[in-house]
Design an enzyme around this catalytic site. Structure first.
Site, mmCIF file in Angstrom:
data_model
loop_
_atom_site.group_PDB
_atom_site.id
_atom_site.type_symbol
_atom_site.label_atom_id
_atom_site.label_comp_id
_atom_site.label_asym_id
_atom_site.label_seq_id
_atom_site.Cartn_x
_atom_site.Cartn_y
_atom_site.Cartn_z
ATOM 1 N N SER A 143 0.844 -1.197 0.000
ATOM 2 C CA SER A 143 0.000 0.000 0.000
ATOM 3 C C SER A 143 0.875 1.240 0.000
ATOM 4 O O SER A 143 1.984 1.245 0.559
ATOM 5 C CB SER A 143 -0.886 0.010 1.249
ATOM 6 O OG SER A 143 -1.561 1.248 1.397
ATOM 7 N N TYR A 156 -1.880 -0.330 9.774
ATOM 8 C CA TYR A 156 -1.980 -0.964 8.457
ATOM 9 C C TYR A 156 -0.789 -0.547 7.594
ATOM 10 O O TYR A 156 -0.129 -1.383 6.977
ATOM 11 C CB TYR A 156 -3.294 -0.552 7.804
ATOM 12 C CG TYR A 156 -3.484 -1.059 6.396
ATOM 13 C CD1 TYR A 156 -3.860 -2.372 6.161
ATOM 14 C CD2 TYR A 156 -3.313 -0.210 5.302
ATOM 15 C CE1 TYR A 156 -4.046 -2.844 4.871
ATOM 16 C CE2 TYR A 156 -3.500 -0.662 4.008
ATOM 17 C CZ TYR A 156 -3.864 -1.974 3.798
ATOM 18 O OH TYR A 156 -4.041 -2.440 2.506
ATOM 19 N N LYS A 160 2.342 -2.792 5.991
ATOM 20 C CA LYS A 160 2.655 -2.830 4.563
ATOM 21 C C LYS A 160 4.097 -2.390 4.300
ATOM 22 O O LYS A 160 4.739 -2.879 3.351
ATOM 23 C CB LYS A 160 1.672 -1.953 3.792
ATOM 24 C CG LYS A 160 0.240 -2.484 3.816
ATOM 25 C CD LYS A 160 0.147 -3.910 3.261
ATOM 26 C CE LYS A 160 -1.294 -4.368 3.140
ATOM 27 N NZ LYS A 160 -1.420 -5.722 2.529
#
Length: 251
Positions: A143, A156, A160
């Site tokens: 991401s 998150y 990533k």
């Protein structure tokens, strides 16, 4: 479409919908057989039908971080289609939205477990079961939030970022038989990312030089390229797929 994946089998995790399903559709269109995973058997059955049925696709329900499930998927891929030379680690979770200072450590551990450690386990298992003897290619779906801060989804993004570094490490370790790369999308219009744009899509899209949010097909094309022989001299890299957002923001 070309037939550049003819005779090859791809395992794609988290592929009952969204980006994962778009990747599966692209690979099937280019001649691959695919084995897709997800939590819900009914959703997988619908996806398999959309992909052309059991001649082209197989769905195996389970939790991406479950090692027994991983073994089952790889074994079924080889049994059904004769190989397991392509892997797309697409499964990812982001169960919370908010500041890192208020994040429950148990939630953080779960994010790392699914987004990073499960991805590593998939590579370990498919390498031992198939790729070590036959070669292959791996792509992880990371991401843009792993490259630049994104308030609200910090854990998150951190997971990533770890996945992208893991990509480099695995690329060096598994060369020259196996190539390992990643893609780093910005906001893509999926159910998973809906909270990042719903109700304000035009305003969010205005920040992108290309004037729109991403589609699952945008990511699928990049993944297909990295899996293919067209990327035969590329390993250990993360391809940013972001409509120019990082360039505009200086990341």
């Amino acid at each position: 479409m070309s037939e550049r994946f003819a005779g090859q089998t791809a395992i794609i995790t988290g592929a009952s919908r969204g980006i994962g399903l778009a990747i599966a559709e692209r690979l099937v269109a280019e001649g691959a057989k695919v084995v897709i995973t997800g939590r819900e058997a009914a959703a997988l059955a619908e996806a398999v039908a959309r992909l052309g049925g059991p001649e082209h696709a197989l769905g195996v329900a389970g939790h991406a971080a479950d090692t027994a499930h991983q073994d089952e998927v790889i074994a079924k891929a080889v049994d059904a289609f004769g190989s397991a030379g392509l892997l797309v680690n697409n499964t990812g979770i982001n169960p919370v939205y908010g500041p890192l200072t208020e994040l429950d450590p148990d939630v953080a551990r779960n994010v790392v477990e699914v987004n990073v450690l499960a991805a590593l386990s998939w590579v370990q298992k498919i390498y031992k079961a198939w790729m070590s003897g036959h070669g292959g290619a791996v792509v992880g779906v990371a991401s843009l939030s792993g490259i630049r801060p994104e308030p609200g989804i910090g854990m998150y993004g951190a997971s990533k970022a770890m996945l992208m570094h893991l990509t480099k490490e695995l690329a060096v370790e598994l060369s020259p038989r196996v190539r390992v790369n990643a893609v780093a999308p910005a906001v893509v219009k999926t159910r998973f990312a809906a909270a990042l744009y719903e109700g304000r899509e035009d305003a969010v899209a205005a920040e992108y030089p290309l004037g729109r949010l991403g589609s699952p097909d945008d990511v699928a094309g990049a993944v297909a390229f990295l899996l293919s022989a067209d990327a035969a001299w590329i390993t250990g890299r993360t391809l940013v797929v972001d409509g120019g957002l990082a360039a505009a923001g200086g990341a």
